[in-house]
Design a protein around this motif. Structure first.
Motif, mmCIF file in Angstrom:
data_model
loop_
_atom_site.group_PDB
_atom_site.id
_atom_site.type_symbol
_atom_site.label_atom_id
_atom_site.label_comp_id
_atom_site.label_asym_id
_atom_site.label_seq_id
_atom_site.Cartn_x
_atom_site.Cartn_y
_atom_site.Cartn_z
ATOM 1 N N ALA A 11 4.841 -2.609 -3.810
ATOM 2 C CA ALA A 11 4.440 -1.774 -4.942
ATOM 3 C C ALA A 11 3.968 -0.395 -4.500
ATOM 4 C CB ALA A 11 3.326 -2.469 -5.721
ATOM 5 N N LEU A 12 4.106 0.574 -5.404
ATOM 6 C CA LEU A 12 3.605 1.914 -5.143
ATOM 7 C C LEU A 12 2.107 1.858 -4.859
ATOM 8 C CD1 LEU A 12 5.464 3.920 -7.914
ATOM 9 C CD2 LEU A 12 5.890 4.002 -5.448
ATOM 10 N N HIS A 13 1.681 2.578 -3.836
ATOM 11 C CA HIS A 13 0.275 2.599 -3.439
ATOM 12 C C HIS A 13 0.027 3.861 -2.618
ATOM 13 C CE1 HIS A 13 2.349 0.926 0.054
ATOM 14 N NE2 HIS A 13 1.312 1.321 0.787
ATOM 15 N N SER A 14 -1.220 4.097 -2.284
ATOM 16 C CA SER A 14 -1.579 5.194 -1.385
ATOM 17 C C SER A 14 -2.789 4.753 -0.570
ATOM 18 C CB SER A 14 -1.886 6.472 -2.171
ATOM 19 O OG SER A 14 -3.031 6.278 -2.983
ATOM 20 N N HIS A 15 -3.005 5.449 0.535
ATOM 21 C CA HIS A 15 -4.156 5.176 1.402
ATOM 22 C C HIS A 15 -4.471 6.436 2.197
ATOM 23 C CE1 HIS A 15 -0.966 4.580 4.364
ATOM 24 N NE2 HIS A 15 -0.465 3.650 3.567
ATOM 25 N N ARG A 16 -5.630 6.453 2.812
ATOM 26 C CA ARG A 16 -6.116 7.640 3.526
ATOM 27 C C ARG A 16 -5.423 7.874 4.862
ATOM 28 N NH1 ARG A 16 -9.910 6.994 7.597
ATOM 29 N NH2 ARG A 16 -10.512 4.841 8.032
ATOM 30 N N HIS A 17 -4.630 6.926 5.311
ATOM 31 C CA HIS A 17 -4.021 6.978 6.641
ATOM 32 C C HIS A 17 -2.703 7.750 6.641
ATOM 33 C CE1 HIS A 17 -6.305 3.301 5.968
ATOM 34 N NE2 HIS A 17 -6.736 3.474 7.204
ATOM 35 N N PRO A 31 -1.466 11.420 4.344
ATOM 36 C CA PRO A 31 -2.577 10.726 3.699
ATOM 37 C C PRO A 31 -2.544 10.899 2.179
ATOM 38 C CG PRO A 31 -3.357 11.924 5.616
ATOM 39 C CD PRO A 31 -1.920 12.328 5.405
ATOM 40 N N ASP A 32 -2.842 9.828 1.482
ATOM 41 C CA ASP A 32 -2.999 9.785 0.028
ATOM 42 C C ASP A 32 -1.719 9.993 -0.778
ATOM 43 O OD1 ASP A 32 -5.817 9.318 0.233
ATOM 44 O OD2 ASP A 32 -6.036 11.437 0.731
ATOM 45 N N ILE A 33 -0.552 10.060 -0.147
ATOM 46 C CA ILE A 33 0.685 10.193 -0.914
ATOM 47 C C ILE A 33 1.073 8.822 -1.467
ATOM 48 C CG2 ILE A 33 2.342 9.832 0.988
ATOM 49 C CD1 ILE A 33 3.964 12.196 -0.368
ATOM 50 N N VAL A 34 1.536 8.786 -2.700
ATOM 51 C CA VAL A 34 1.963 7.533 -3.322
ATOM 52 C C VAL A 34 3.336 7.172 -2.755
ATOM 53 C CG1 VAL A 34 2.585 6.427 -5.496
ATOM 54 C CG2 VAL A 34 0.623 7.978 -5.403
ATOM 55 N N HIS A 35 3.466 5.908 -2.310
ATOM 56 C CA HIS A 35 4.728 5.449 -1.735
ATOM 57 C C HIS A 35 4.893 3.952 -1.945
ATOM 58 C CE1 HIS A 35 1.695 4.968 1.425
ATOM 59 N NE2 HIS A 35 2.439 3.974 1.897
ATOM 60 N N GLY A 36 6.127 3.497 -1.850
ATOM 61 C CA GLY A 36 6.443 2.078 -1.985
ATOM 62 C C GLY A 36 7.897 1.873 -1.602
ATOM 63 N N ALA A 37 8.325 0.609 -1.543
ATOM 64 C CA ALA A 37 9.681 0.321 -1.084
ATOM 65 C C ALA A 37 10.256 -0.897 -1.795
ATOM 66 C CB ALA A 37 9.688 0.080 0.422
ATOM 67 N N THR A 38 11.577 -0.907 -1.894
ATOM 68 C CA THR A 38 12.327 -2.077 -2.332
ATOM 69 C C THR A 38 13.299 -2.416 -1.220
ATOM 70 O OG1 THR A 38 12.171 -1.440 -4.653
ATOM 71 C CG2 THR A 38 13.925 -2.991 -4.069
#
Length: 110
Positions: free
Chosen positions: A46-52, A84-91
């Motif tokens: 799922a689309l998510h983001s994190h500080r890394h 950092p903090d960019i929204v990303h996800g994969a299928t």
């Protein structure tokens, strides 16, 4: 305390993250972490983001990644950078394995 320099594969636990997605943390210290992520075809991270900061290297398989406003279809040998903090996800389009590198290390993975 002396840093750990060797992380034998058989000592790293394969974690079931969700149906069709498993992860094994490899070498890491406070500043950087390497993780192997295995996907079954059709699995969605799922689309998510994190500080890394994160770099993903595709070892095998085929994936559609959303990174920010862009979409990429990637396969073995391709790589992606996620700031950092960019929204990303994969299928996962074809079963495969990714190598994820994070800086700093993901506290929630260990």
């Amino acid at each position: 305390m002396k840093p750990k320099n060797y992380f034998p594969a058989d000592e790293n636990e394969l974690v079931n993250v969700q149906a069709g997605l498993t992860r094994k943390v490899a070498a890491y210290n406070d500043n950087v972490m390497c993780a192997e992520v295995r996907f079954e075809a059709g699995t969605v991270a799922a689309l998510h983001s994190h500080r890394h900061e994160q770099i993903t290297y595709v070892i095998s398989g085929k994936f559609e990644f959303k990174v920010g406003e862009e979409t990429y279809v990637v396969s073995a040998g391709d790589s992606l950078y996620k700031q950092p903090d960019i929204v990303h996800g994969a299928t996962c389009l074809e079963a495969g394995t990714l190598l994820d590198i994070f800086t700093p290390h993901r506290e929630d993975f260990v």
